[in-house]
Design a protein around this motif. Structure first.
Motif, short mmCIF file in Angstrom:
data_model
loop_
_atom_site.label_atom_id
_atom_site.label_comp_id
_atom_site.label_asym_id
_atom_site.label_seq_id
_atom_site.Cartn_x
_atom_site.Cartn_y
_atom_site.Cartn_z
N GLY A 22 0.82 -1.20 0.00
CA GLY A 22 0.00 0.00 0.00
C GLY A 22 0.85 1.25 0.00
N PHE A 23 0.20 2.37 -0.35
CA PHE A 23 0.86 3.66 -0.37
C PHE A 23 0.22 4.58 0.66
CE2 PHE A 23 1.53 2.34 -4.90
CZ PHE A 23 2.91 2.27 -4.84
N GLY A 24 0.86 5.73 0.86
CA GLY A 24 0.27 6.74 1.73
C GLY A 24 0.57 6.52 3.19
N LYS A 25 -0.37 6.98 4.03
CA LYS A 25 -0.16 6.95 5.48
C LYS A 25 -0.05 5.52 6.01
CE LYS A 25 -2.14 8.70 9.80
NZ LYS A 25 -3.27 9.44 10.43
N LYS A 26 0.90 5.33 6.92
CA LYS A 26 1.13 4.01 7.52
C LYS A 26 -0.02 3.67 8.46
CE LYS A 26 4.54 3.81 10.40
NZ LYS A 26 5.92 3.74 10.94
N VAL A 27 -0.58 2.47 8.29
CA VAL A 27 -1.67 2.00 9.16
C VAL A 27 -1.13 1.13 10.28
CG1 VAL A 27 -3.79 0.63 9.26
CG2 VAL A 27 -3.36 2.13 7.30
N ALA A 28 -0.21 0.24 9.92
CA ALA A 28 0.40 -0.66 10.91
C ALA A 28 1.79 -1.04 10.43
CB ALA A 28 -0.46 -1.90 11.10
N SER A 29 2.66 -1.41 11.37
CA SER A 29 4.01 -1.82 10.99
C SER A 29 4.64 -2.65 12.09
CB SER A 29 4.88 -0.60 10.69
OG SER A 29 5.15 0.13 11.87
N PHE A 30 5.67 -3.40 11.71
CA PHE A 30 6.48 -4.15 12.68
C PHE A 30 7.85 -4.38 12.06
CE2 PHE A 30 4.30 -7.22 10.03
CZ PHE A 30 5.28 -8.14 9.71
N ARG A 31 8.82 -4.73 12.88
CA ARG A 31 10.17 -4.98 12.39
C ARG A 31 10.47 -6.47 12.43
NH1 ARG A 31 13.11 -0.81 11.01
NH2 ARG A 31 14.94 -2.15 10.77
N LEU A 32 11.04 -6.96 11.35
CA LEU A 32 11.42 -8.36 11.25
C LEU A 32 12.55 -8.47 10.23
CD1 LEU A 32 10.66 -11.28 12.13
CD2 LEU A 32 9.20 -11.40 10.09
N PHE A 33 13.59 -9.25 10.56
CA PHE A 33 14.76 -9.42 9.70
C PHE A 33 15.41 -8.07 9.39
CE2 PHE A 33 11.84 -12.93 8.24
CZ PHE A 33 12.44 -13.90 9.02
N ASN A 34 15.38 -7.17 10.37
CA ASN A 34 16.00 -5.85 10.26
C ASN A 34 15.34 -4.99 9.17
OD1 ASN A 34 17.83 -4.00 11.31
ND2 ASN A 34 19.40 -4.49 9.78
N THR A 35 14.07 -5.26 8.87
CA THR A 35 13.29 -4.50 7.89
C THR A 35 11.99 -4.06 8.53
OG1 THR A 35 14.21 -5.71 6.00
CG2 THR A 35 12.10 -4.62 5.65
N GLU A 36 11.54 -2.85 8.21
CA GLU A 36 10.23 -2.39 8.67
C GLU A 36 9.18 -2.86 7.66
OE1 GLU A 36 7.61 1.63 9.60
OE2 GLU A 36 9.67 1.83 8.89
N TRP A 37 8.22 -3.64 8.14
CA TRP A 37 7.13 -4.15 7.31
C TRP A 37 5.89 -3.30 7.58
CZ3 TRP A 37 7.97 -8.82 4.42
CH2 TRP A 37 9.25 -9.37 4.61
N ARG A 38 5.32 -2.72 6.52
CA ARG A 38 4.22 -1.78 6.68
C ARG A 38 2.96 -2.23 5.93
NH1 ARG A 38 6.97 4.03 5.08
NH2 ARG A 38 8.48 4.18 6.80
N ILE A 39 1.83 -1.79 6.47
CA ILE A 39 0.56 -1.79 5.74
C ILE A 39 0.14 -0.33 5.67
CG2 ILE A 39 -1.85 -2.51 5.70
CD1 ILE A 39 -1.03 -5.00 7.24
#
Length: 350
Positions: A38-55
């Motif tokens: 997705g694009f735009g404002k971040k709804v949710a996120s977490f860090r895993l494998f030293n990467t930020e995973w976003r929705i």
């Protein structure tokens, strides 16, 4: 409910596309900062494998932001060993191509599941027979089932149509009528018709229409693999031709569809069961793969083009050229998206 299913399907296809980029980048030692669906404002996120995973808020795309690579600012590079820019051009091309490749792989597996699920296709059962046509003259009647052509067994209407189109000379049709088998001689003639792109074309035809009777394909694993490969190739070829005809003007711009069409088609398909959803998901996945390979700056194909230039000339494009072409690519991309949405709204209103 259908709209929810369509958004889930589209998000899943985007996820696998970006996952292809992510896995290839990690394989070549590139640090991936953000993985976003997705694009735009971040709804949710977490860090895993030293990467930020976003929705993100707008679920109509996604991106993988690698160190030293920024589509919004192509001049923002990094010379660190774990950056995208530090890798050889062929490695960058592999990272870029991995996204579209993932879409083709997902499409193949979706078609494989369809094949294993005994898909329904049009049976070679004759409906209307055009008066004075080759089939009419040869004795073909409504409700006849065409079992074979020149000794080659026929299972589907599409298979029969392809054989007739590519044939030469007189055809020996094996017909099942009632409980009896007959052999009829039919000589196709060149006739004018329209193809999938609504173009006038000439091809060999016999003058029959389908009765609309469905038949089930009972395919084993190996036959399903062949079915999946054929359908993936057919969908890819169809979309490549469609893009080519849009560029040359053979297909009018009003035929271009956008995100609304994709969501609506998938939502409608969800009302007809999982197999219809899988079919359109596979078609959309191939579509994503093909479109991302177009040589438009800001798309994977555009970046591949830049890296091929570097491989051939042994030097990178100048920052000024890279920046201007990227801005042009974004303008073209946004223009096509706007046109697609405009056409979608027109269709909905009509």
């Amino acid at each position: 409910m259908g709209w929810l299913v369509s958004l889930v399907v589209l998000s899943a296809l985007i996820f696998f596309h970006e996952l292809g980029h992510y896995l290839a980048a990690r394989f070549f030692g590139v640090y991936v900062e953000v993985f976003s669906v997705g694009f735009g404002k971040k709804v949710a996120s977490f860090r895993l494998f030293n990467t930020e995973w976003r929705i993100a808020m707008i679920p109509l795309g996604g991106y993988v932001r690698m160190k030293g690579q920024d589509d919004l600012d192509p001049t923002a590079i990094s010379s660190d060993s774990d950056s995208y820019n530090a890798k050889a051009p062929w490695q960058r091309i592999m990272i870029l191509a991995a996204g579209p490749a993932a879409n083709f792989v997902i499409a193949f597996f979706l078609y494989l599941f369809i094949g294993l699920g005994s898909p329904q296709v049009l049976a070679p059962v004759v409906g209307d027979v055009v008066k004075d046509s080759p089939a009419f003259v040869g004795g073909v009647e409504s409700n006849d089932t065409i079992k074979a052509i020149n000794g080659r067994e026929i299972a589907t209407w599409e298979e029969m149509s392809t054989i007739i189109k590519e044939s030469s000379g007189t055809l020996d049709l094996t017909i099942e009528r009632g409980n009896y088998i007959q052999h009829l001689q039919v000589t196709p003639t060149i006739q004018e018709t329209t193809n999938l792109f609504n173009e006038r074309v000439h091809r060999r035809m016999v003058g029959i229409g389908s009765a609309g009777v469905a038949t089930t394909l009972d395919l084993n694993l190996f036959e399903s693999i062949g079915y999946a490969a054929h359908e993936t190739y057919k969908a890819s070829t169809l979309i490549f031709k469609g893009v080519q005809k849009l560029i040359t003007g053979d297909v009018p711009a009003k035929e271009l569809g956008g995100a609304i069409s994709i969501v609506k088609i998938t939502a409608d398909a969800s009302e007809n069961g999982w197999m219809a959803v899988f079919f359109f998901a596979a078609l959309i996945s191939v579509n994503l793969g093909v479109l991302n390979l177009l040589p438009i700056p800001a798309l994977d194909g555009g970046h591949i083009m830049f890296n091929l230039y570097e491989m051939i000339t042994k030097r990178m494009p100048s920052e000024a050229v890279l920046y201007k072409l990227t801005i042009l690519g974004w303008a073209l991309l946004l223009g096509l998206m706007t046109l697609g949405i405009y056409n979608d709204i027109n269709r909905l209103m009509q």
